[in-house]
Design a protein around this motif. Structure first.
Motif, PDB file in Angstrom:
ATOM      1  N   LEU A  39      10.337  -6.732   7.274  1.00  0.00           N
ATOM      2  CA  LEU A  39      11.840  -6.264   5.623  1.00  0.00           C
ATOM      3  C   LEU A  39      13.565  -6.511   6.018  1.00  0.00           C
ATOM      4  O   LEU A  39      13.697  -6.284   7.618  1.00  0.00           O
ATOM      5  CB  LEU A  39      11.643  -4.477   6.041  1.00  0.00           C
ATOM      6  N   MET A  40      14.192  -6.694   5.625  1.00  0.00           N
ATOM      7  CA  MET A  40      15.959  -6.322   6.446  1.00  0.00           C
ATOM      8  C   MET A  40      16.097  -4.691   6.041  1.00  0.00           C
ATOM      9  O   MET A  40      15.562  -4.744   4.403  1.00  0.00           O
ATOM     10  CB  MET A  40      16.746  -7.636   5.557  1.00  0.00           C
ATOM     11  N   ILE A  41      16.485  -4.220   5.912  1.00  0.00           N
ATOM     12  CA  ILE A  41      17.250  -2.989   5.939  1.00  0.00           C
ATOM     13  C   ILE A  41      18.851  -2.910   5.614  1.00  0.00           C
ATOM     14  O   ILE A  41      19.272  -3.353   6.673  1.00  0.00           O
ATOM     15  CB  ILE A  41      16.842  -1.482   7.132  1.00  0.00           C
ATOM     16  N   GLU A  42      19.351  -1.585   5.213  1.00  0.00           N
ATOM     17  CA  GLU A  42      20.329  -1.890   5.484  1.00  0.00           C
ATOM     18  C   GLU A  42      21.713  -1.224   5.715  1.00  0.00           C
ATOM     19  O   GLU A  42      21.020  -0.816   6.665  1.00  0.00           O
ATOM     20  CB  GLU A  42      21.010  -0.533   3.552  1.00  0.00           C
ATOM     21  N   GLY A  43      22.874  -2.049   6.643  1.00  0.00           N
ATOM     22  CA  GLY A  43      23.247  -1.398   7.602  1.00  0.00           C
ATOM     23  C   GLY A  43      22.320  -2.374   8.837  1.00  0.00           C
ATOM     24  O   GLY A  43      23.322  -1.652   9.711  1.00  0.00           O
ATOM     25  N   CYS A  44      21.938  -2.989   9.224  1.00  0.00           N
ATOM     26  CA  CYS A  44      21.461  -3.145  10.006  1.00  0.00           C
ATOM     27  C   CYS A  44      20.500  -4.577   9.819  1.00  0.00           C
ATOM     28  O   CYS A  44      20.037  -5.205   8.733  1.00  0.00           O
ATOM     29  CB  CYS A  44      19.432  -2.598  10.662  1.00  0.00           C
ATOM     30  N   ASP A  45      20.938  -5.916  10.667  1.00  0.00           N
ATOM     31  CA  ASP A  45      21.372  -6.686  10.233  1.00  0.00           C
ATOM     32  C   ASP A  45      19.440  -7.659  11.725  1.00  0.00           C
ATOM     33  O   ASP A  45      19.863  -8.790  12.050  1.00  0.00           O
ATOM     34  CB  ASP A  45      22.496  -7.493  11.718  1.00  0.00           C
ATOM     35  N   VAL A  46      18.713  -6.246  12.548  1.00  0.00           N
ATOM     36  CA  VAL A  46      17.473  -6.562  12.816  1.00  0.00           C
ATOM     37  C   VAL A  46      16.634  -7.137  11.811  1.00  0.00           C
ATOM     38  O   VAL A  46      16.470  -6.091  11.222  1.00  0.00           O
ATOM     39  CB  VAL A  46      17.754  -5.909  14.049  1.00  0.00           C
ATOM     40  N   PRO A  47      15.891  -7.448  11.992  1.00  0.00           N
ATOM     41  CA  PRO A  47      14.129  -7.667  10.662  1.00  0.00           C
ATOM     42  C   PRO A  47      13.672  -7.063  11.495  1.00  0.00           C
ATOM     43  O   PRO A  47      13.192  -6.898  12.523  1.00  0.00           O
ATOM     44  CB  PRO A  47      13.655  -9.305  10.988  1.00  0.00           C
ATOM     45  N   PHE A  48      12.515  -6.480  10.708  1.00  0.00           N
ATOM     46  CA  PHE A  48      11.561  -5.389  11.004  1.00  0.00           C
ATOM     47  C   PHE A  48      10.150  -6.181  10.455  1.00  0.00           C
ATOM     48  O   PHE A  48      10.391  -6.215   9.235  1.00  0.00           O
ATOM     49  CB  PHE A  48      11.485  -4.165  10.194  1.00  0.00           C
ATOM     50  N   LYS A  49       9.297  -6.461  11.444  1.00  0.00           N
ATOM     51  CA  LYS A  49       8.453  -6.648  10.800  1.00  0.00           C
ATOM     52  C   LYS A  49       6.500  -6.242  11.311  1.00  0.00           C
ATOM     53  O   LYS A  49       6.669  -5.028  12.134  1.00  0.00           O
ATOM     54  CB  LYS A  49       7.404  -8.177  11.756  1.00  0.00           C
ATOM     55  N   TYR A  50       5.785  -6.744  10.678  1.00  0.00           N
ATOM     56  CA  TYR A  50       4.780  -6.112  10.254  1.00  0.00           C
ATOM     57  C   TYR A  50       3.767  -6.918   9.679  1.00  0.00           C
ATOM     58  O   TYR A  50       3.928  -7.569   9.201  1.00  0.00           O
ATOM     59  CB  TYR A  50       4.321  -4.919   9.948  1.00  0.00           C
ATOM     60  N   LYS A  51       2.222  -6.513  10.601  1.00  0.00           N
ATOM     61  CA  LYS A  51       0.774  -7.485   9.453  1.00  0.00           C
ATOM     62  C   LYS A  51      -0.008  -6.421   8.462  1.00  0.00           C
ATOM     63  O   LYS A  51      -0.394  -5.206   9.633  1.00  0.00           O
ATOM     64  CB  LYS A  51       0.551  -8.457  10.822  1.00  0.00           C
ATOM     65  N   ARG A  52       0.183  -7.417   7.200  1.00  0.00           N
ATOM     66  CA  ARG A  52      -1.122  -6.456   6.624  1.00  0.00           C
ATOM     67  C   ARG A  52      -2.035  -7.767   6.167  1.00  0.00           C
ATOM     68  O   ARG A  52      -1.650  -8.847   5.739  1.00  0.00           O
ATOM     69  CB  ARG A  52      -0.478  -5.878   5.415  1.00  0.00           C
ATOM     70  N   PRO A  53      -3.457  -6.824   6.139  1.00  0.00           N
ATOM     71  CA  PRO A  53      -4.693  -8.429   5.098  1.00  0.00           C
ATOM     72  C   PRO A  53      -3.853  -8.637   3.937  1.00  0.00           C
ATOM     73  O   PRO A  53      -4.955  -9.214   4.290  1.00  0.00           O
ATOM     74  CB  PRO A  53      -5.939  -7.267   5.176  1.00  0.00           C
ATOM     75  N   LYS A  54      -3.232  -8.088   3.386  1.00  0.00           N
ATOM     76  CA  LYS A  54      -3.234  -8.219   2.499  1.00  0.00           C
ATOM     77  C   LYS A  54      -1.816  -8.345   1.291  1.00  0.00           C
ATOM     78  O   LYS A  54      -0.877  -7.426   2.024  1.00  0.00           O
ATOM     79  CB  LYS A  54      -3.948  -8.186   0.758  1.00  0.00           C
ATOM     80  N   ARG A  55      -1.813  -8.344   0.500  1.00  0.00           N
ATOM     81  CA  ARG A  55       0.319  -8.919  -0.120  1.00  0.00           C
ATOM     82  C   ARG A  55       0.165  -6.959  -0.269  1.00  0.00           C
ATOM     83  O   ARG A  55      -0.860  -6.699  -1.002  1.00  0.00           O
ATOM     84  CB  ARG A  55      -0.007  -9.948  -0.707  1.00  0.00           C
ATOM     85  N   PHE A  56       1.268  -6.656  -0.117  1.00  0.00           N
ATOM     86  CA  PHE A  56       1.881  -5.492  -1.136  1.00  0.00           C
ATOM     87  C   PHE A  56       2.959  -5.316  -2.356  1.00  0.00           C
ATOM     88  O   PHE A  56       3.512  -6.419  -2.378  1.00  0.00           O
ATOM     89  CB  PHE A  56       1.897  -4.593  -0.355  1.00  0.00           C
ATOM     90  N   LYS A  57       2.958  -4.469  -2.982  1.00  0.00           N
ATOM     91  CA  LYS A  57       3.840  -4.401  -4.473  1.00  0.00           C
ATOM     92  C   LYS A  57       4.982  -4.464  -2.833  1.00  0.00           C
ATOM     93  O   LYS A  57       5.354  -3.519  -2.291  1.00  0.00           O
ATOM     94  CB  LYS A  57       4.169  -3.040  -4.843  1.00  0.00           C
ATOM     95  N   SER A  58       6.602  -5.149  -3.789  1.00  0.00           N
ATOM     96  CA  SER A  58       7.249  -5.009  -2.910  1.00  0.00           C
ATOM     97  C   SER A  58       8.457  -4.051  -2.825  1.00  0.00           C
ATOM     98  O   SER A  58       8.036  -3.361  -3.192  1.00  0.00           O
ATOM     99  CB  SER A  58       8.370  -6.247  -3.858  1.00  0.00           C
ATOM    100  N   LEU A  59       8.878  -3.340  -1.543  1.00  0.00           N
ATOM    101  CA  LEU A  59       9.669  -2.790  -1.080  1.00  0.00           C
ATOM    102  C   LEU A  59      10.889  -3.001  -1.358  1.00  0.00           C
ATOM    103  O   LEU A  59      11.860  -1.886  -0.976  1.00  0.00           O
ATOM    104  CB  LEU A  59       9.268  -2.194   0.514  1.00  0.00           C
ATOM    105  N   GLN A  60      11.241  -3.921  -2.206  1.00  0.00           N
ATOM    106  CA  GLN A  60      13.069  -3.837  -2.165  1.00  0.00           C
ATOM    107  C   GLN A  60      13.202  -2.963  -3.300  1.00  0.00           C
ATOM    108  O   GLN A  60      13.672  -2.523  -4.069  1.00  0.00           O
ATOM    109  CB  GLN A  60      13.491  -5.618  -2.331  1.00  0.00           C
ATOM    110  N   GLY A  61      14.269  -2.542  -2.377  1.00  0.00           N
ATOM    111  CA  GLY A  61      15.389  -1.610  -3.125  1.00  0.00           C
ATOM    112  C   GLY A  61      15.028   0.132  -2.752  1.00  0.00           C
ATOM    113  O   GLY A  61      15.500   0.899  -3.368  1.00  0.00           O
TER     114      GLY A  61
END
Length: 91
Positions: A39-61
């Motif tokens: 994930l990239m968060i508004e106002g922040c240049d650092v990536p936020f990472k995590y692992k999950r066993p399957k794909r999920f619906k996009s959180l963009q926006g």
């Protein structure tokens, strides 16, 4: 029963909680048996990472609540800062 964020934050002093942040970018890629979510968060240049066993619906926006801790990752011999997500919830 899942622990409440306050309990997590008390138990682990280096955890950080951000509430109501907007996701600008959400990418998912397979790494072995896991799907690496970035994930990239508004106002922040650092990536936020995590692992999950399957794909999920996009959180963009979307607005989300995050619990994470700062970490370092080596990429091509360079050390970069990343945020390792412990918990993500839609706001």
């Amino acid at each position: 029963m899942k622990p409440v964020p306050e309990a997590l934050l008390k138990k682990h002093a280096n955890l950080v909680q951000s509430e109501g942040v907007t996701v600008v970018s959400h990418t998912q890629r397979e790494v072995g048996e896991w799907v690496l979510q970035t994930l990239m968060i508004e106002g922040c240049d650092v990536p936020f990472k995590y692992k999950r066993p399957k794909r999920f619906k996009s959180l963009q926006g979307q607005k989300v609540n995050l619990i994470y801790y700062p970490a370092k990752e080596s990429v091509a011999g360079f050390e970069i800062e990343v945020m390792q997500v412990v918990r993500v919830r839609r706001y």
